[in-house]
Design a protein around this motif. Sequence first.
Motif, PDB file in Angstrom:
ATOM      1  N   ILE B   7       1.057  -1.135  -0.488  1.00  0.00           N
ATOM      2  CA  ILE B   7      -0.461   0.567  -0.272  1.00  0.00           C
ATOM      3  C   ILE B   7       1.015   1.083  -0.516  1.00  0.00           C
ATOM      4  N   ALA B   8       0.591   2.047  -0.793  1.00  0.00           N
ATOM      5  CA  ALA B   8       1.263   3.469  -1.257  1.00  0.00           C
ATOM      6  C   ALA B   8       0.810   5.078   0.005  1.00  0.00           C
ATOM      7  N   THR B   9       1.502   5.384   1.093  1.00  0.00           N
ATOM      8  CA  THR B   9       0.620   6.477   1.182  1.00  0.00           C
ATOM      9  C   THR B   9       1.079   8.091   0.985  1.00  0.00           C
ATOM     10  N   SER B  10       0.987   8.512   0.944  1.00  0.00           N
ATOM     11  CA  SER B  10       1.735  10.006   1.030  1.00  0.00           C
ATOM     12  C   SER B  10       1.616  11.056   2.347  1.00  0.00           C
ATOM     13  N   GLU B  11       2.174  11.810   2.786  1.00  0.00           N
ATOM     14  CA  GLU B  11       1.719  12.232   2.949  1.00  0.00           C
ATOM     15  C   GLU B  11       1.143  13.593   3.522  1.00  0.00           C
ATOM     16  N   ASN B  12      -0.024  13.324   2.733  1.00  0.00           N
ATOM     17  CA  ASN B  12      -0.743  14.443   2.103  1.00  0.00           C
ATOM     18  C   ASN B  12      -2.426  13.771   2.533  1.00  0.00           C
ATOM     19  N   GLY B  13      -2.030  12.174   2.621  1.00  0.00           N
ATOM     20  CA  GLY B  13      -3.145  11.575   2.852  1.00  0.00           C
ATOM     21  C   GLY B  13      -3.458  10.972   2.070  1.00  0.00           C
ATOM     22  N   PHE B  14      -2.974  10.792   1.141  1.00  0.00           N
ATOM     23  CA  PHE B  14      -3.449   9.853  -0.413  1.00  0.00           C
ATOM     24  C   PHE B  14      -2.654   8.657   0.090  1.00  0.00           C
ATOM     25  N   ILE B  15      -4.181   7.457  -0.781  1.00  0.00           N
ATOM     26  CA  ILE B  15      -3.570   6.246  -0.401  1.00  0.00           C
ATOM     27  C   ILE B  15      -3.692   5.509  -1.783  1.00  0.00           C
ATOM     28  N   PHE B  16      -3.272   4.453  -1.987  1.00  0.00           N
ATOM     29  CA  PHE B  16      -3.261   3.853  -3.199  1.00  0.00           C
ATOM     30  C   PHE B  16      -3.333   2.336  -3.111  1.00  0.00           C
ATOM     31  N   ASN B  17      -4.081   1.546  -3.269  1.00  0.00           N
ATOM     32  CA  ASN B  17      -3.840   0.135  -3.488  1.00  0.00           C
ATOM     33  C   ASN B  17      -3.467  -0.479  -4.473  1.00  0.00           C
ATOM     34  N   PRO B  18      -2.009  -0.160  -5.136  1.00  0.00           N
ATOM     35  CA  PRO B  18      -1.492  -1.108  -6.161  1.00  0.00           C
ATOM     36  C   PRO B  18      -2.016  -2.226  -6.635  1.00  0.00           C
ATOM     37  N   ALA B  19      -2.808  -2.961  -5.906  1.00  0.00           N
ATOM     38  CA  ALA B  19      -3.515  -4.145  -6.175  1.00  0.00           C
ATOM     39  C   ALA B  19      -4.800  -4.347  -6.777  1.00  0.00           C
ATOM     40  N   THR B  20      -5.689  -3.138  -6.308  1.00  0.00           N
ATOM     41  CA  THR B  20      -6.848  -3.524  -6.624  1.00  0.00           C
ATOM     42  C   THR B  20      -7.067  -1.862  -7.625  1.00  0.00           C
ATOM     43  N   GLY B  21      -6.508  -0.934  -7.858  1.00  0.00           N
ATOM     44  CA  GLY B  21      -6.209   0.229  -8.185  1.00  0.00           C
ATOM     45  C   GLY B  21      -7.599   1.077  -7.792  1.00  0.00           C
ATOM     46  N   SER B  23      -8.339   4.213  -4.484  1.00  0.00           N
ATOM     47  CA  SER B  23      -7.584   5.349  -4.220  1.00  0.00           C
ATOM     48  C   SER B  23      -8.371   5.667  -3.526  1.00  0.00           C
ATOM     49  N   PHE B  24      -7.545   6.438  -1.846  1.00  0.00           N
ATOM     50  CA  PHE B  24      -8.690   6.883  -0.944  1.00  0.00           C
ATOM     51  C   PHE B  24      -7.796   8.188  -0.711  1.00  0.00           C
ATOM     52  N   THR B  25      -8.601   9.360  -0.303  1.00  0.00           N
ATOM     53  CA  THR B  25      -7.800  10.259   0.825  1.00  0.00           C
ATOM     54  C   THR B  25      -8.299   9.977   1.850  1.00  0.00           C
ATOM     55  N   SER B  26      -7.490  10.526   2.897  1.00  0.00           N
ATOM     56  CA  SER B  26      -7.885  11.074   4.513  1.00  0.00           C
ATOM     57  C   SER B  26      -7.132  11.972   5.061  1.00  0.00           C
ATOM     58  N   ASN B  27      -7.887  12.500   6.125  1.00  0.00           N
ATOM     59  CA  ASN B  27      -7.439  13.863   7.112  1.00  0.00           C
ATOM     60  C   ASN B  27      -5.902  13.648   7.496  1.00  0.00           C
ATOM     61  N   ALA B  30      -5.288  10.881  10.518  1.00  0.00           N
ATOM     62  CA  ALA B  30      -5.390   9.490   9.233  1.00  0.00           C
ATOM     63  C   ALA B  30      -4.563   9.107   8.494  1.00  0.00           C
ATOM     64  N   ALA B  31      -3.467  10.282   8.018  1.00  0.00           N
ATOM     65  CA  ALA B  31      -2.305  10.217   7.517  1.00  0.00           C
ATOM     66  C   ALA B  31      -1.510   9.519   8.377  1.00  0.00           C
ATOM     67  N   GLU B  32      -1.472  10.753   9.568  1.00  0.00           N
ATOM     68  CA  GLU B  32      -0.593  10.554  10.470  1.00  0.00           C
ATOM     69  C   GLU B  32      -0.724   8.768  10.936  1.00  0.00           C
ATOM     70  N   ILE B  33      -1.927   8.469  11.642  1.00  0.00           N
ATOM     71  CA  ILE B  33      -1.956   7.325  12.189  1.00  0.00           C
ATOM     72  C   ILE B  33      -0.773   5.654  10.900  1.00  0.00           C
ATOM     73  N   LEU B  34      -1.289   6.281   9.428  1.00  0.00           N
ATOM     74  CA  LEU B  34      -1.256   5.340   7.862  1.00  0.00           C
ATOM     75  C   LEU B  34       0.390   5.107   8.314  1.00  0.00           C
ATOM     76  N   GLY B  35       1.073   6.248   8.206  1.00  0.00           N
ATOM     77  CA  GLY B  35       2.863   6.666   8.814  1.00  0.00           C
ATOM     78  C   GLY B  35       3.289   6.135   9.400  1.00  0.00           C
ATOM     79  N   TYR B  36       2.520   6.177  10.777  1.00  0.00           N
ATOM     80  CA  TYR B  36       2.906   5.483  12.098  1.00  0.00           C
ATOM     81  C   TYR B  36       2.950   3.484  11.555  1.00  0.00           C
ATOM     82  N   MET B  37       1.486   2.987  11.682  1.00  0.00           N
ATOM     83  CA  MET B  37       1.501   1.860  11.058  1.00  0.00           C
ATOM     84  C   MET B  37       2.916   1.210   9.879  1.00  0.00           C
ATOM     85  N   LYS B  38       2.456   1.983   9.047  1.00  0.00           N
ATOM     86  CA  LYS B  38       3.434   1.611   7.772  1.00  0.00           C
ATOM     87  C   LYS B  38       5.003   1.544   8.167  1.00  0.00           C
TER      88      LYS B  38
END
Lengths: 355, 80
Positions: B7-21, B23-27, B30-38
């Motif tokens: 799963i690709a994430t960016s600092e501005n909260g964009f999430i991309f799942n390359p297996a399915t295509g 994409s999501f945006t998060s606030n 949520a982006a901060e939590i994703l960063g920790y999880m990654k």
Amino acid sequence: MYVSPNLNKSENLTIAVTGLNANDNPGPGLAVIRALRAGFGENLRIIGLAYETLEPAIYLRDQVDKTYRIPYPTAGTDALRERIKQIQEIEKIDVLIPNFDAELYNFIKIEPDLLQMGIHSFLPSHQQLAQRDKVNLRRFGVEHGFNIPADEVVFTALEIDAIANNFGFPLMVKGKFYEAHTTLNIADAHKAFHKLHAKWGLPIILQKFIKGTEINIAGLGDGKGNAISVIPMRKLYITDKGKAWAGITIEDEKLITLAKDFVKATNWKGGFELEIMREENGDLFIMEVNPRFPAWVYLTVAAGQNQPKALVDLALGKATDEMNTYKAGKMFIRYAWDNIVDVEEFQKLSAFGEL
Amino acid sequence: MKLKANIATSENGFIFNPATGDSFTSNAIAAEILGYMKSGESEMEIKKKILEHYDVELNQLERDWDDYMLQLKEANLLDL
């Protein structure tokens, strides 16, 4: 995104391409040309072969250097052979890439004659073409262990009701060569049958509806069971004709394996497109196999695998390695553009059959 | 709870799942939590950081956490 052409190539190449109908149900010709220009650079001459005077890519003069009209597939192989011979006397074509399903039978038939004229091609055999035909696809799947939705081939509208009762609704009603309608009731199914019958002839295929995510795979087989390139794309925006107007490359080993298995099972030679439905549980169904590159094939170039260029290399007998890496997350977003053309150009093509 | 590896994430909260295509945006949070999880941090560690940096009660955090994880699961982004 535009992939810079390779300007270091010194070899002059003349490549003839059909499928110039870049409309709302686009032929792959323009995308193939764009890929070839990216792959071969400035020493490339593109000859367009067109059936109709309003095929849009004819008039894109920065893409297509010269266009000749050719006879419709129904005119037969003699007429096609004769016309190509006339064109070859002027153009010295090195490679010819047909891009329509309906013309492939004739081009495969005259392949030895083309080679005698000095024109190389890289086409599937008639047997391969028949195997993946909509009419035979289910049997092909059963033989080789691919998931294909249940279907019935019908020749009269009288057969529809019983099959619809069995498959239920929605029900897919598909034309012999092109077009598919998702029907929701018996009246819809009959209407679609008659519409497709009038347009494409018989038989019509009734196919069980599969719910899922639409994914297409563009590929290239070397004719010896190896997949030279495989690029899966998820449709993001689908037109009312079921065509992808936007899509994104995705990475999924199951999809790659499926395409490689298809190439191995058929020894597929040439470009192809698998139309896939991925069910929620992850099961993959092959809905259709198109025996040529798709209209979105330029995305393969953007993702890192130039399939049309690789096909030309194969046609010319050059060693071509399997391409195994590509970038997931590359998107295409198609757009419509009004190209302005003087009537003299249209007139020239109409009157003399060339532009 | 782990994010799927690709799963690709960016600092501005964009999430991309390359297996399915997908994409999501998060606030931002949520982006901060994703960063920790990654970066492989555990649920406990992430919650601790959130409690330290934000004015939020543990009860509220637990409720929001469960809700967020449910959303990630439904979006097919978690390695279950």
